[in-house]
Design a protein around this motif. Sequence first.
Motif, PDB file in Angstrom:
ATOM      1  N   VAL A 192     -29.031   0.345  65.864  1.00 22.10           N
ATOM      2  CA  VAL A 192     -28.570   0.422  64.309  1.00 22.10           C
ATOM      3  C   VAL A 192     -29.675   1.595  63.593  1.00 22.10           C
ATOM      4  CG1 VAL A 192     -28.875  -0.999  62.014  1.00 22.10           C
ATOM      5  CG2 VAL A 192     -27.909  -2.105  64.268  1.00 22.10           C
ATOM      6  N   TYR A 193     -30.802   1.577  64.021  1.00 18.14           N
ATOM      7  CA  TYR A 193     -31.621   2.675  63.456  1.00 18.14           C
ATOM      8  C   TYR A 193     -31.162   4.120  63.808  1.00 18.14           C
ATOM      9  CZ  TYR A 193     -35.524  -0.601  62.976  1.00 18.14           C
ATOM     10  OH  TYR A 193     -36.274  -1.718  62.566  1.00 18.14           O
ATOM     11  N   VAL A 194     -30.499   4.272  65.010  1.00 17.19           N
ATOM     12  CA  VAL A 194     -29.944   5.688  65.028  1.00 17.19           C
ATOM     13  C   VAL A 194     -28.837   5.941  64.039  1.00 17.19           C
ATOM     14  CG1 VAL A 194     -28.480   6.808  66.603  1.00 17.19           C
ATOM     15  CG2 VAL A 194     -30.680   5.608  67.791  1.00 17.19           C
ATOM     16  N   ASP A 195     -28.001   4.769  63.953  1.00 19.57           N
ATOM     17  CA  ASP A 195     -26.988   4.899  62.815  1.00 19.57           C
ATOM     18  C   ASP A 195     -27.603   5.332  61.575  1.00 19.57           C
ATOM     19  OD1 ASP A 195     -24.108   4.573  62.279  1.00 19.57           O
ATOM     20  OD2 ASP A 195     -24.966   3.039  61.112  1.00 19.57           O
ATOM     21  N   ILE A 196     -28.799   4.572  61.191  1.00 20.39           N
ATOM     22  CA  ILE A 196     -29.231   4.779  59.952  1.00 20.39           C
ATOM     23  C   ILE A 196     -29.678   6.314  59.861  1.00 20.39           C
ATOM     24  CG2 ILE A 196     -31.154   4.116  58.373  1.00 20.39           C
ATOM     25  CD1 ILE A 196     -31.006   1.484  59.415  1.00 20.39           C
ATOM     26  N   GLY A 197     -30.486   6.909  60.955  1.00 12.56           N
ATOM     27  CA  GLY A 197     -30.770   8.340  60.802  1.00 12.56           C
ATOM     28  C   GLY A 197     -32.231   8.571  60.431  1.00 12.56           C
ATOM     29  N   ASP A 198     -33.042   7.310  60.182  1.00 14.79           N
ATOM     30  CA  ASP A 198     -34.452   7.729  59.822  1.00 14.79           C
ATOM     31  C   ASP A 198     -35.450   7.477  61.140  1.00 14.79           C
ATOM     32  OD1 ASP A 198     -36.763   8.093  58.432  1.00 14.79           O
ATOM     33  OD2 ASP A 198     -36.218   6.544  57.040  1.00 14.79           O
TER      34      ASP A 198
END
Length: 428
Positions: A30-36
């Motif tokens: 999910v963090y990868v999807d958020i991109g931060d």
Amino acid sequence: MIGIIFGSFIPLLVLGVPIALCLVLMTIFVYVDIGDPRLFLQIPQRMFSSTENLLLLAIPFFIMAGEIMNRARITDRLMDLSGALVGWIRGGLAHTNIVASMFFAGITGSAVSDTVAVGGIMIPAMKEKGYEEDYSAAVTAASSVVGPIIPPSIPMLLYASVMNVSIAGLFLAGILPGILVAIFLMGTAYIVAVRRGFGERAPFVGIVNLLAAVVRSIPALLLPAIIMGGILGGFFSPTQASAVAVMYGLAIGFLFYRTLSWRDIAPILKHTVQATAMIMFLLACAKSFSWLVSYYNLVESATLAFVALTENKYVFLLLINILFLILGMVLDMGFAIIVLGPLIAPIAYTYGVDPIHFGLITCVNLTIGLVTPPFGLVLFAACGVSRVKLMPLSKAIMPFVAAEMVVLLLITYVPFFTMYLPRLFGYA
């Protein structure tokens, strides 16, 4: 985000990846999807910070206290007392099994530990007296549910630490429901014994023998009294109470019963470290996921979804019971408490459900799930102890599961059973 959660978590779970790692990996996706990239720094921070709650120190101490009592063969004394109290009723060994689990619950706080400790003695004894093997294993597994309900309770400690609920209040809330479960299980055992001709009624052992059994069991029975009395009397905190329980267990094991030896210390410590590491690692990994719950406003979304289904408090509680019973069959209890507690408890509060009451409902639900076929964890433990196959055990345990569900409905819709003692002592 929901697609990523289910698209990563479920396949990982199916592949046999441990639940704790599933949570961390799902969070990373999910963090990868958020991109931060800065979000990845939160994972180790949150994992370490989740274990800094002082209350969590009680978990390894209570686990160790239960293991000490088990190694000291305290079970034998509790079996003698249980037999003297209820062994004369029709189906006496089944009742002895249930009452022994109730006594043992005040020591271990774990359903699996109760199943192994009590089952190792009672299942062979019941088979020898003509009880069918699947029935003997079913009684043992079903009665182990009392373990996490009557204090001390590892699931309640987890819930209290995650939800910031009074652990003393939760412990008090579990006493009457735990006794209710035992009574309903004994009623079911009596009916089954009459219908299937198990265990002819035996004579009462007599007051003298009963008093002798009580005297021999007093040191073991004092442990839960010391824990609850010390906490309620303000002599020590729950964490300090757990340490006192360990010291008391060592004292009676080495000095009073003299059934402990120095060779037992290493296995006790090994079991304690293994069980504690599993719980704490799950808690740490779940904490990294909790950020997603707040970031995506999942609590608010879930609240709106439930309110859209019903505005009736009692219908909501029924839906929650059904949900938790299903989840309790397939999910680890610790995982369900740590992840689902912060998501669903705030919704219950909006319906006017007391935090202690809802905590007890949650713990009892998930505990019953442990013995509900076909995936309940305690069922597999009972199979291992008794060597009974899962299908016969699942069939034999269903009357007892039905009795436990009746108690669940009682404590859900009649708050008196859970809230009387917490209110009496000023915790609610």
